[in-house]
Each structure stands twice: as structure tokens, then as C-alpha cells.
Write a protein that holds these residues in place. Structure first.
Motif, PDB file in Angstrom:
ATOM      1  N   SER A  53       7.629   0.270   0.710  1.00 34.17           N
ATOM      2  CA  SER A  53       7.048  -1.232   0.646  1.00 34.17           C
ATOM      3  C   SER A  53       8.042  -2.226   1.114  1.00 34.17           C
ATOM      4  N   ARG A  54       7.579  -3.145   1.761  1.00 35.21           N
ATOM      5  CA  ARG A  54       8.368  -4.434   2.290  1.00 35.21           C
ATOM      6  C   ARG A  54       8.848  -5.255   0.999  1.00 35.21           C
ATOM      7  N   THR A  57       6.490  -6.864  -1.914  1.00 32.92           N
ATOM      8  CA  THR A  57       5.282  -6.500  -2.003  1.00 32.92           C
ATOM      9  C   THR A  57       5.017  -6.121  -3.628  1.00 32.92           C
ATOM     10  N   ARG A  59       2.583  -4.121  -6.071  1.00 32.19           N
ATOM     11  CA  ARG A  59       1.599  -2.805  -6.147  1.00 32.19           C
ATOM     12  C   ARG A  59       1.370  -3.006  -7.411  1.00 32.19           C
ATOM     13  N   LEU A 164       3.130 -10.176  -1.412  1.00 29.82           N
ATOM     14  CA  LEU A 164       2.062  -9.354  -0.476  1.00 29.82           C
ATOM     15  C   LEU A 164       1.386  -8.202  -1.182  1.00 29.82           C
ATOM     16  N   SER A 166      -2.092  -5.819  -1.195  1.00 32.51           N
ATOM     17  CA  SER A 166      -3.528  -5.214  -0.788  1.00 32.51           C
ATOM     18  C   SER A 166      -4.838  -5.882  -1.260  1.00 32.51           C
TER      19      SER A 166
END
Length: 198
Positions: A53-54, A57, A59, A164, A166
Motif C-alpha cells: 500500500s501507498r 491508504t 484498508r 486512499l 478502494s
């Protein structure tokens, strides 16, 4: 390795002992025998998965329907992250409580997450890589996604700019909607009903 309990029954933070000499260092990231002794039940890995991951990010939050359920042993093998787990087992004495752990490659620290407990993380560095050791293989259609920014949970992600995410995570259901849909595991059906720490 040192195994520490958390406010969430069955969840553990594992810190390895580092052996350092002129060549470098060595440490044991996972000892299933020591973990099983502390948990009072075995942890038998069935799948290992990695993510990269950047920075910034986010998740998660993710869990897996029971059955099949899925316990996770999460380690940051490159970079650093803020790991958050939330007890979403309906009827748990720790329902809705969360635990935050900073994981980084240098420490080798890991988090064990029992079945029914949701997991997510915020990458603190670019190129953050995470290793997930899983108790079950991936079964399509069994993942439960919960809005990690749900105000009801009010999780302390600590980001200073929009993360960031999804499309799937950004559009995930609220905790209330997930519970109303009957998707969450019930306390006692996930194999761990140990006492809550004070």
C-alpha cells in the motif's frame, strides 16, 4: 516472543525477541505452539497473503462470515502502519471496542485477530507491505466489509488528509446496516469466549 492480551477477547499482540550480532539479526515471527498455549486452542494456517500500500491508504474494515470464519495473524514486513481491530461478535462483552497497534517492519510486532473481529489499517509509509497468515482459504462471497469511517465506530485512524480507499471499502455498509442484515458472527460461535481483561 512475548504474547500480550488486549481488551478484545482472543486478540493478541505478539512481539518477537530479536537476536542481533555482527551479521545482522534473527527473530521468530510466529510460533503456533506458543500462540496456541496462550489462546487455549490451535491456530492452523491455511493461506498466506500479502498486500502492498501507498502512504495514507486505508484498508478495511474487513471480516469473514462464520462459517467459514477466519482468524488472521497480521505482520508488517516493510514500512509501517496503524492497525485497528474491532470486536463485532454479537453478544461479546467487548462489543464495539477497538484496539490500536502500531506495526512496522523493524519491530516485527504482529497482531492475532480471532474470527468475528473486524480488521483494518492505515499505511503510514509508501510501499507498506503486510503479510496475512490466515486460518482458512479465501472463499468468494464470505467477506464482510464495514465502513471504516462509520461515526458509530469513531475509530482513531489519525489521518490528516482524506485516505486512499478502494471503491468497495468507501461504499461499505455501516455497522448498523451490517448488523441488521444478520451478517455478523455471534459471540460463542467463533471459538473464543475467554474472559475480558480489566
Amino acid at each position: 516472543m512475548r504474547v500480550e492480551r488486549t481488551v478484545i477477547p482472543g486478540a493478541r499482540v505478539v512481539t518477537p525477541h530479536h537476536h542481533v550480532d555482527e551479521r545482522g539479526e534473527l527473530f521468530e515471527s510466529l510460533r503456533t505452539d506458543l500462540l496456541a498455549r496462550d489462546l487455549g486452542r490451535p491456530f492452523a494456517p491455511r493461506q498466506i497473503t500479502y498486500s502492498t500500500s501507498r502512504r495514507n491508504t486505508l484498508r478495511g474494515l474487513h471480516s469473514v462470515a462464520a462459517p467459514p470464519g477466519q482468524a488472521k495473524y497480521v505482520t508488517c514486513v516493510r514500512g509501517a502502519l496503524r492497525d485497528i481491530i474491532v470486536d463485532l461478535r454479537v453478544g461479546s462483552p467487548a462489543w464495539g471496542r477497538h484496539h490500536v497497534t502500531e506495526l512496522d517492519a523493524a519491530s516485527g510486532r504482529s497482531v492475532f485477530i480471532p474470527e468475528g473481529v473486524a480488521h483494518g489499517f492505515l499505511a503510514l509509509t509508501d510501499d507498506t507491505r503486510v503479510c496475512y497468515v490466515l486460518s482458512t482459504v479465501h472463499v468468494p462471497g464470505t467477506q464482510i466489509d464495514i465502513d471504516p469511517l462509520d461515526p458509530e465506530l469513531a475509530l482513531p485512524w489519525g489521518f490528516t488528509e482524506p485516505p486512499l480507499m478502494s471503491e468497495k471499502d468507501a461504499g461499505a455498509r455501516s455497522l448498523a446496516a451490517t448488523r441488521a442484515a444478520g451478517l455478523l458472527a455471534r459471540w460463542g460461535d467463533t471459538g473464543d469466549t475467554g474472559p475480558l481483561l480489566s
